[in-house]
Scaffold this active site. Structure first.
Site, PDB file in Angstrom:
ATOM      1  N   LYS A 265       0.853  -1.189   0.000  1.00  0.00           N
ATOM      2  CA  LYS A 265       0.000   0.000   0.000  1.00  0.00           C
ATOM      3  C   LYS A 265       0.886   1.235   0.000  1.00  0.00           C
ATOM      4  O   LYS A 265       1.631   1.480   0.949  1.00  0.00           O
ATOM      5  CB  LYS A 265      -0.910   0.002   1.232  1.00  0.00           C
ATOM      6  CG  LYS A 265      -1.673   1.321   1.431  1.00  0.00           C
ATOM      7  CD  LYS A 265      -2.591   1.315   2.660  1.00  0.00           C
ATOM      8  CE  LYS A 265      -3.221   2.697   2.888  1.00  0.00           C
ATOM      9  NZ  LYS A 265      -4.086   2.739   4.086  1.00  0.00           N
ATOM     10  N   ASP A 270      -2.543  10.232   3.307  1.00  0.00           N
ATOM     11  CA  ASP A 270      -3.939   9.836   3.488  1.00  0.00           C
ATOM     12  C   ASP A 270      -4.658  10.893   4.332  1.00  0.00           C
ATOM     13  O   ASP A 270      -4.647  10.843   5.558  1.00  0.00           O
ATOM     14  CB  ASP A 270      -4.013   8.462   4.167  1.00  0.00           C
ATOM     15  CG  ASP A 270      -5.452   8.000   4.364  1.00  0.00           C
ATOM     16  OD1 ASP A 270      -6.361   8.623   3.780  1.00  0.00           O
ATOM     17  OD2 ASP A 270      -5.651   6.997   5.092  1.00  0.00           O
ATOM     18  N   LYS A 277     -10.100  13.096   7.691  1.00  0.00           N
ATOM     19  CA  LYS A 277      -9.637  12.699   9.023  1.00  0.00           C
ATOM     20  C   LYS A 277      -9.612  13.906   9.955  1.00  0.00           C
ATOM     21  O   LYS A 277      -9.553  15.048   9.508  1.00  0.00           O
ATOM     22  CB  LYS A 277      -8.206  12.154   8.926  1.00  0.00           C
ATOM     23  CG  LYS A 277      -8.102  10.784   8.308  1.00  0.00           C
ATOM     24  CD  LYS A 277      -6.671  10.294   8.357  1.00  0.00           C
ATOM     25  CE  LYS A 277      -6.541   8.917   7.737  1.00  0.00           C
ATOM     26  NZ  LYS A 277      -7.262   7.871   8.491  1.00  0.00           N
ATOM     27  N   ASP A 288       1.684   6.444   5.388  1.00  0.00           N
ATOM     28  CA  ASP A 288       0.709   5.485   4.860  1.00  0.00           C
ATOM     29  C   ASP A 288       1.211   4.771   3.605  1.00  0.00           C
ATOM     30  O   ASP A 288       0.466   4.001   3.003  1.00  0.00           O
ATOM     31  CB  ASP A 288      -0.626   6.212   4.586  1.00  0.00           C
ATOM     32  CG  ASP A 288      -1.832   5.318   4.815  1.00  0.00           C
ATOM     33  OD1 ASP A 288      -1.688   4.288   5.508  1.00  0.00           O
ATOM     34  OD2 ASP A 288      -2.911   5.647   4.278  1.00  0.00           O
ATOM     35  N   ASP A 347     -12.140   7.249   3.366  1.00  0.00           N
ATOM     36  CA  ASP A 347     -10.944   7.032   4.177  1.00  0.00           C
ATOM     37  C   ASP A 347     -10.548   5.553   4.221  1.00  0.00           C
ATOM     38  O   ASP A 347      -9.465   5.213   4.685  1.00  0.00           O
ATOM     39  CB  ASP A 347     -11.183   7.569   5.595  1.00  0.00           C
ATOM     40  CG  ASP A 347      -9.885   7.766   6.365  1.00  0.00           C
ATOM     41  OD1 ASP A 347      -8.811   7.689   5.734  1.00  0.00           O
ATOM     42  OD2 ASP A 347      -9.968   8.009   7.585  1.00  0.00           O
ATOM     43  N   GLU A 349      -9.403   3.818   1.927  1.00  0.00           N
ATOM     44  CA  GLU A 349      -8.853   3.855   0.565  1.00  0.00           C
ATOM     45  C   GLU A 349      -7.825   2.770   0.305  1.00  0.00           C
ATOM     46  O   GLU A 349      -7.618   2.371  -0.832  1.00  0.00           O
ATOM     47  CB  GLU A 349      -8.236   5.235   0.303  1.00  0.00           C
ATOM     48  CG  GLU A 349      -6.794   5.434   0.776  1.00  0.00           C
ATOM     49  CD  GLU A 349      -6.613   5.326   2.291  1.00  0.00           C
ATOM     50  OE1 GLU A 349      -7.614   5.442   3.022  1.00  0.00           O
ATOM     51  OE2 GLU A 349      -5.473   5.103   2.731  1.00  0.00           O
ATOM     52  N   ARG A 351      -7.765  -0.434   0.970  1.00  0.00           N
ATOM     53  CA  ARG A 351      -8.318  -1.655   0.380  1.00  0.00           C
ATOM     54  C   ARG A 351      -8.728  -1.445  -1.069  1.00  0.00           C
ATOM     55  O   ARG A 351      -8.751  -2.383  -1.855  1.00  0.00           O
ATOM     56  CB  ARG A 351      -9.497  -2.142   1.239  1.00  0.00           C
ATOM     57  CG  ARG A 351     -10.627  -1.161   1.326  1.00  0.00           C
ATOM     58  CD  ARG A 351     -11.563  -1.432   2.480  1.00  0.00           C
ATOM     59  NE  ARG A 351     -11.014  -0.976   3.763  1.00  0.00           N
ATOM     60  CZ  ARG A 351     -11.626  -1.100   4.930  1.00  0.00           C
ATOM     61  NH1 ARG A 351     -12.815  -1.686   4.995  1.00  0.00           N
ATOM     62  NH2 ARG A 351     -11.067  -0.656   6.027  1.00  0.00           N
TER      63      ARG A 351
HETATM   64  N1  BES Z   1      -4.252   4.691   6.745  1.00  0.00           N
HETATM   65  C1  BES Z   1      -5.409   4.464   7.521  1.00  0.00           C
HETATM   66  C2  BES Z   1      -5.173   3.483   8.649  1.00  0.00           C
HETATM   67  C3  BES Z   1      -4.278   3.934   9.757  1.00  0.00           C
HETATM   68  C4  BES Z   1      -4.823   4.519  10.883  1.00  0.00           C
HETATM   69  C5  BES Z   1      -2.933   3.726   9.705  1.00  0.00           C
HETATM   70  C6  BES Z   1      -4.018   4.899  11.919  1.00  0.00           C
HETATM   71  C7  BES Z   1      -2.124   4.115  10.753  1.00  0.00           C
HETATM   72  C8  BES Z   1      -2.665   4.689  11.856  1.00  0.00           C
HETATM   73  C9  BES Z   1      -6.529   3.911   6.656  1.00  0.00           C
HETATM   74  O1  BES Z   1      -6.537   4.328   5.344  1.00  0.00           O
HETATM   75  C10 BES Z   1      -7.813   4.363   7.266  1.00  0.00           C
HETATM   76  O2  BES Z   1      -8.053   5.520   7.263  1.00  0.00           O
HETATM   77  N2  BES Z   1      -8.595   3.421   7.758  1.00  0.00           N
HETATM   78  C11 BES Z   1      -9.833   3.731   8.376  1.00  0.00           C
HETATM   79  C12 BES Z   1     -10.840   2.716   7.925  1.00  0.00           C
HETATM   80  C13 BES Z   1     -12.235   3.048   8.330  1.00  0.00           C
HETATM   81  C14 BES Z   1     -12.706   4.269   7.568  1.00  0.00           C
HETATM   82  C15 BES Z   1     -13.108   1.871   8.032  1.00  0.00           C
HETATM   83  C16 BES Z   1      -9.618   3.677   9.867  1.00  0.00           C
HETATM   84  O3  BES Z   1      -8.855   2.821  10.331  1.00  0.00           O
HETATM   85  O4  BES Z   1     -10.159   4.515  10.567  1.00  0.00           O
HETATM   86 ZN    ZN Z   2      -4.739   4.886   4.573  1.00  0.00          ZN
HETATM   87 MN    MN Z   3      -7.612   6.147   5.120  1.00  0.00          MN
END
Ligand code: BES
Ligand code: ZN
Ligand code: MN
Length: 494
Positions: A265, A270, A277, A288, A347, A349, A351
């Site tokens: 990834k 992000d 966020k 990320d 967010d 993204e 996947r």
């Molecule tokens: N890059 C983030 C995940 C992440 C969060 C990495 C904190 C490192 C630290 C990912 O793209 C994300 O935003 N995931 C969301 C998914 C949710 C919207 C289902 C998350 O984990 O909040």
């Molecule tokens: Zn991310």
């Molecule tokens: Mn994200």
């Protein structure tokens, strides 16, 4: 850095520094006792005065002891003798090398006796010493304008005691390469997102490919479009930075041997997109792309050690931004596999770019596919900052990763990817939604990826909690490069 094995008596070794272990309570470990005898019990005297307690992580530099070839001795605390195991040995070596790397010492001999465990045989003695030395001298690639602090003076590290010759030397050479690969990951991940863009990642991959001898193909937007990677493009469409898709190949194995495909990834930033966020800590979303960086690092390792395996690295590099062109909640994208996805949360993204990359992996007829991603905050909640989350559709592949993690001291822990979780991804408008609920978020993310990996031997590493650190020590950890490295080294050996 130069590495070697010490074999002569420690007392007569001509290095700048001997690194010795002391148990809590002031007991010298075996090798330290021989040194103490040579310097007329001066170490014992020092310990009797109670100046050094031998606590885990504690170090003390002692200079100009009589009777030694070395000008200095560094004592490193081992914790209690009863609890002495591989982990305490590793932490003592780590603390010692970090302390040494801060001085003007140019050469040292690590002489902390090992506990008798098979995961710390002669080979892993070398691997660990070289990896820890590499990490100790690593300097963050910051963009501070002042004069750069001098690089560490440490140029030569000897490991021991080794039982038979050969294995430790091999461990040192391979550990050196693993440390170099981890530095590649760290340098890429530490750079800010205005420098480390998808185009920059592509350029760095090309340069590393040239330097280490692996091939790199860069797909720009028109080619990505031709591949019909609609989910990846949906993420990319909100950003002024155009996406890149990288195909890295190391063909060290049999000519037509099925390759291992690593998928990273590479979200260079992000923001969350329209599902923006919170601002607090958003800067950390420059990390990320750590999965992508680890995949690039793994290819440099495979190529630099000329491992007899076929490895393909796929990197989906995009920036996730809000804006007038950005993908919106409720939009439906079509992935390269033909499945439609309702993007309920922009967010989620990671996947979306991975599903297209995983589909791309099929054309290689892979022996196995492993994706590496800072995928979910839920994984951080579940496992914290010590273990990566691992899930997959092939128990043996998952087991292989779990074991590699233990050997490399870069552990992962399996989460239960059962059928149940896929149900949360139902959509009234598309084949699936890109999010389930908040609960079990690390697993529903994997359940989404599983939709695209049917028929493949696949495992997923969620490295959101371990790839970087926050706080005063903010920065990339270089993980999970050691885990991937160990996995590759073991595949190469079998
Ligand atoms: N890059 C983030 C995940 C992440 C969060 C990495 C904190 C490192 C630290 C990912 O793209 C994300 O935003 N995931 C969301 C998914 C949710 C919207 C289902 C998350 O984990 O909040
Ligand atoms: Zn991310
Ligand atoms: Mn994200």
């Amino acid at each position: 850095m130069e590495f070697g094995v010490w074999t002569k008596s420690l007392a007569s070794l001509s290095v700048d520094c001997l690194i010795l272990g002391v148990f809590e309570g002031g007991e010298l470990s075996g090798e330290a006792r021989t040194v103490d005898a040579a310097c007329a019990g001066r170490l014992k005297k020092l310990l009797e005065r109670g100046d050094f307690a031998g606590r885990m992580g504690e170090t003390m530099l002692v200079t100009d002891l009589p009777g030694l070839g070395a000008s200095r001795v560094l004592l490193s605390g081992l914790g209690t003798k009863k609890q002495f195991q591989r982990k305490s040995w590793r932490r003592a070596v780590q603390a010692a090398l970090v302390a040494v790397a801060r001085t003007r010492i140019t050469s040292c001999a690590v002489a902390i006796d090992r506990p008798e465990v098979k995961e710390l045989d002669d080979y892993y003695l070398g691997r660990q010493v070289a990896e820890l030395a590499g990490a100790a001298v690593y300097r963050i690639n910051d963009l501070k304008s002042g004069k750069k602090p001098p690089a560490s003076a440490l140029k030569k590290v000897l490991a021991g005691p080794a039982r038979k010759s050969g294995a430790t030397e091999r461990g040192l050479a391979e550990g050196d390469a693993v440390a170099a690969a981890a530095s590649v990951q760290r340098d890429l991940a530490n750079l800010p997102a205005n420098v480390c863009t998808p185009a920059y990642l592509a350029g760095q991959a090309l340069a590393l490919g040239k330097r280490h001898g692996f091939s790199v193909r860069v797909l720009e937007e028109p080619a990505i479009r031709r591949e019909k990677m609609g989910c990846l493009l949906a993420v990319a469409q909100g950003s002024a930075q155009r996406p890149r898709f990288l195909v890295l190949e190391h063909r060290g194995g049999k000519k037509k041997g099925a390759p291992l495909v690593l998928v990273g990834k590479g979200v260079t930033f992000d923001s969350g997109g329209i599902s923006l966020k919170d601002p607090g800590g958003m800067d950390e979303m420059k990390f990320d792309m750590s999965g992508a960086a680890a995949v690039i690092a793994a290819l440099t390792l495979a190529a630099s050690l000329e491992l007899p395996v076929n490895v393909v690295g796929l990197v989906a590099a995009v920036e996730n931004m809000p804006g007038g062109r950005a993908v919106k909640p409720g939009d439906i994208a079509t992935s390269a596999s033909g499945h439609t996805v309702e993007i309920l949360n922009t967010d989620a993204e990671g996947r979306l770019i991975l599903c297209d990359a995983l589909h791309y992996a099929r054309r290689f007829d892979p022996a196995a596919v492993i994706d590496v991603a800072t995928l979910t905050g839920a994984c951080v909640v579940a496992l914290g900052h010590f273990h990566s989350g691992v899930m997959g559709n092939d128990a043996r592949l998952v087991q292989e990763l779990l074991e590699a993690g233990v050997r490399a001291d870069d552990r992962c822990w399996e989460l239960p990817l059962t059928e149940d979780y896929a149900e949360t991804l139902k959509s009234n408008f598309a084949d699936f939604a890109n999010v389930g609920g908040r609960d079990g978020g690390a697993i529903t993310a994997a359940a989404f990826l599983a939709k695209f990996t049917q028929g493949l031997k696949w495992a997923h590493l969620d490295v959101a909690g371990i790839a970087y650190q926050s706080g005063a020590q903010k920065g990339s950890t270089g993980r999970p490069t050691p885990l991937l490295a160990d996995f590759l080294l073991h595949r190469a050996a079998r």
